[in-house]
Enzyme design. Structure first.
Site, PDB file in Angstrom:
ATOM      1  N   ARG A 291       0.856  -1.184   0.000  1.00  0.00           N
ATOM      2  CA  ARG A 291       0.000   0.000   0.000  1.00  0.00           C
ATOM      3  C   ARG A 291       0.892   1.233   0.000  1.00  0.00           C
ATOM      4  NH1 ARG A 291      -3.714  -1.507   4.993  1.00  0.00           N
ATOM      5  NH2 ARG A 291      -2.425   0.181   5.745  1.00  0.00           N
TER       6      ARG A 291
ATOM      7  N   GLU B 284      15.824  -4.564  -0.946  1.00  0.00           N
ATOM      8  CA  GLU B 284      17.159  -5.140  -0.979  1.00  0.00           C
ATOM      9  C   GLU B 284      17.633  -5.176  -2.424  1.00  0.00           C
ATOM     10  OE1 GLU B 284      19.509  -9.128   0.536  1.00  0.00           O
ATOM     11  OE2 GLU B 284      17.356  -9.262   0.118  1.00  0.00           O
TER      12      GLU B 284
END
Length: 142
Positions: free
Chosen positions: A11, A119
């Site tokens: 979201r 990442e």
């Protein structure tokens, strides 16, 4: 019974700001769905040639005050990159904080405008350690 990966959903509070961030990573819009009745937009982004593994950004038109300030409960998204130093430099040049620099030539972490941990992993072998990354401290948490 078979299982097929479809997508990851996060979201977002500001769709344009979030889109700009993910575009810096190299993702592009592949599909969009807007619901007048539900008052939301679903935006699907994917890396070139990888439409089968999209990221879904969900934007609620009337705001989303329930989003936590720190989205650690989510974990992180991970993307492989061809040049982790080049990617981190480009992100930094565009105002993105490198929370965990690629000191090892292999892994870095940044955060999206909605605090989603991303990442970045060097494709293939790690790059040789290089400045300024080797000497750069981590910032915040990742």
């Amino acid at each position: 019974m078979s299982l097929k990966y479809l997508h990851v959903m996060v979201r977002v509070k500001d769709l344009e700001k979030s889109m700009a961030f993910y575009e810096l990573l190299g993702l592009r819009e592949i599909r969009r769905y807007e619901s007048e009745q539900g008052r939301f937009t679903l935006l699907y982004l994917a890396a070139p040639g990888q439409d089968e593994t999209p990221l879904e950004l969900t934007y609620n038109w009337d705001g989303d005050d329930e989003l936590p300030a720190d989205s650690r409960h989510f974990g992180h998204l991970a993307y492989g990159v061809d040049d982790i130093y080049g990617m981190c430099q480009m992100l930094q040049d565009n105002g993105v904080v490198i929370n965990r620099p690629p000191r090892d030539g292999r892994m870095a972490f940044v955060r999206s405008p909605d605090n989603i941990s991303i990442e970045l992993l060097q494709n293939g072998e790690a790059l040789a350690p290089a400045e300024p990354w080797v000497s750069m401290d981590s910032t915040g948490h990742w």
